[in-house]
Design a protein around this motif. Structure first.
Motif, PDB file in Angstrom:
ATOM      1  N   ARG A 115      -8.687   0.958   3.157  1.00  0.00           N
ATOM      2  CA  ARG A 115      -8.158  -0.022   2.202  1.00  0.00           C
ATOM      3  C   ARG A 115      -8.810  -1.364   2.465  1.00  0.00           C
ATOM      4  NH1 ARG A 115      -2.052   0.760   3.841  1.00  0.00           N
ATOM      5  NH2 ARG A 115      -1.707   2.894   3.133  1.00  0.00           N
ATOM      6  N   HIS A 132      -5.637   1.246   8.315  1.00  0.00           N
ATOM      7  CA  HIS A 132      -6.381   1.626   7.102  1.00  0.00           C
ATOM      8  C   HIS A 132      -7.515   0.631   6.844  1.00  0.00           C
ATOM      9  CE1 HIS A 132      -3.839   4.885   5.465  1.00  0.00           C
ATOM     10  NE2 HIS A 132      -2.824   4.231   6.022  1.00  0.00           N
ATOM     11  N   ASP A 139      -3.585   8.533   5.153  1.00  0.00           N
ATOM     12  CA  ASP A 139      -2.330   9.060   4.626  1.00  0.00           C
ATOM     13  C   ASP A 139      -2.704  10.331   3.875  1.00  0.00           C
ATOM     14  OD1 ASP A 139      -1.143   6.765   5.548  1.00  0.00           O
ATOM     15  OD2 ASP A 139      -0.927   5.852   3.567  1.00  0.00           O
ATOM     16  N   HIS A 170       1.058   9.863   7.811  1.00  0.00           N
ATOM     17  CA  HIS A 170       0.019   8.912   8.232  1.00  0.00           C
ATOM     18  C   HIS A 170      -0.403   9.279   9.655  1.00  0.00           C
ATOM     19  CE1 HIS A 170      -1.615   4.749   9.266  1.00  0.00           C
ATOM     20  NE2 HIS A 170      -1.369   5.274  10.471  1.00  0.00           N
TER      21      HIS A 170
END
Ligand SMILES: [Zn+2]
Length: 182
Positions: A115, A132, A139, A170
């Motif tokens: 991300r 992330h 995830d 996760h």
């Protein structure tokens, strides 16, 4: 009454069961796409990949790049970065073990891989310095298996970060020993 011989036989079988995971790590699988050094994975953007990321101790950089791309933040224009390959090792371990136990190949579906920091900041409940964002997290769902079961496998392999959610799991390769429920 159980004879001594039967007792020993039972005890030996019990110890074999306990030792099973270590034995299975050494064995290969009946499926070309599933194993400790390779991974069968898709993302929720529709990409799917079966790739060997490691041979012995050596990582295959071009195959890792394919995984980096599958891990991209497709919701943020496809931004991507290098993903810590230890994460693929952990996922392959869980996938291999579950596939062997279910006697069929299990597909990993990544809901959220890398991300961008800005998109991460828009996600409710996400840590600001999320694994992330650092390219160390995933995830995912093991397709057809409840997350509660996946958590048990991840825990048995001592993954560093493990988040338990109703709809997904996760895992990450950040600092050891982090556990939470979302
Ligand atoms: Zn996560």
């Amino acid at each position: 009454m159980q004879s001594k011989r039967e007792f020993i036989k039972t005890a030996v079988m019990a110890s074999m069961l306990l030792a099973a995971p270590a034995i299975c790590i050494a064995q290969d699988t009946p499926w070309a796409e599933i194993g400790y050094d390779r991974i069968l994975v898709a993302n929720t953007n529709g990409d799917r990949l079966a790739v060997r990321f490691r041979t012995g101790q050596r990582y295959d950089n071009s195959n890792l790049q394919q995984l980096n791309w599958l891990w991209r933040d497709w919701r943020a224009g496809g931004a991507h970065r290098q993903i810590d390959p230890l994460l693929f090792g952990d996922l392959a371990l869980i996938q291999t073990r579950m596939s062997l136990d279910f006697a069929e190949p299990k597909l990993i579906l990544v809901n959220s891989g890398f991300r961008t920091a800005s998109r991460n900041a828009t996600i409710e409940g996400a840590a600001r310095n999320s694994q992330h964002v650092q390219g160390r997290a995933c995830d995912f769902n093991m397709v057809g298996v409840s997350p509660a079961l996946v958590v048990g496998y991840a825990e048995s392999y001592g993954v560093h970060g493990l988040g338990r959610y109703a709809d997904f799991t996760h895992i990450d390769v950040g600092p050891e020993g982090r556990r939470w429920s979302g």
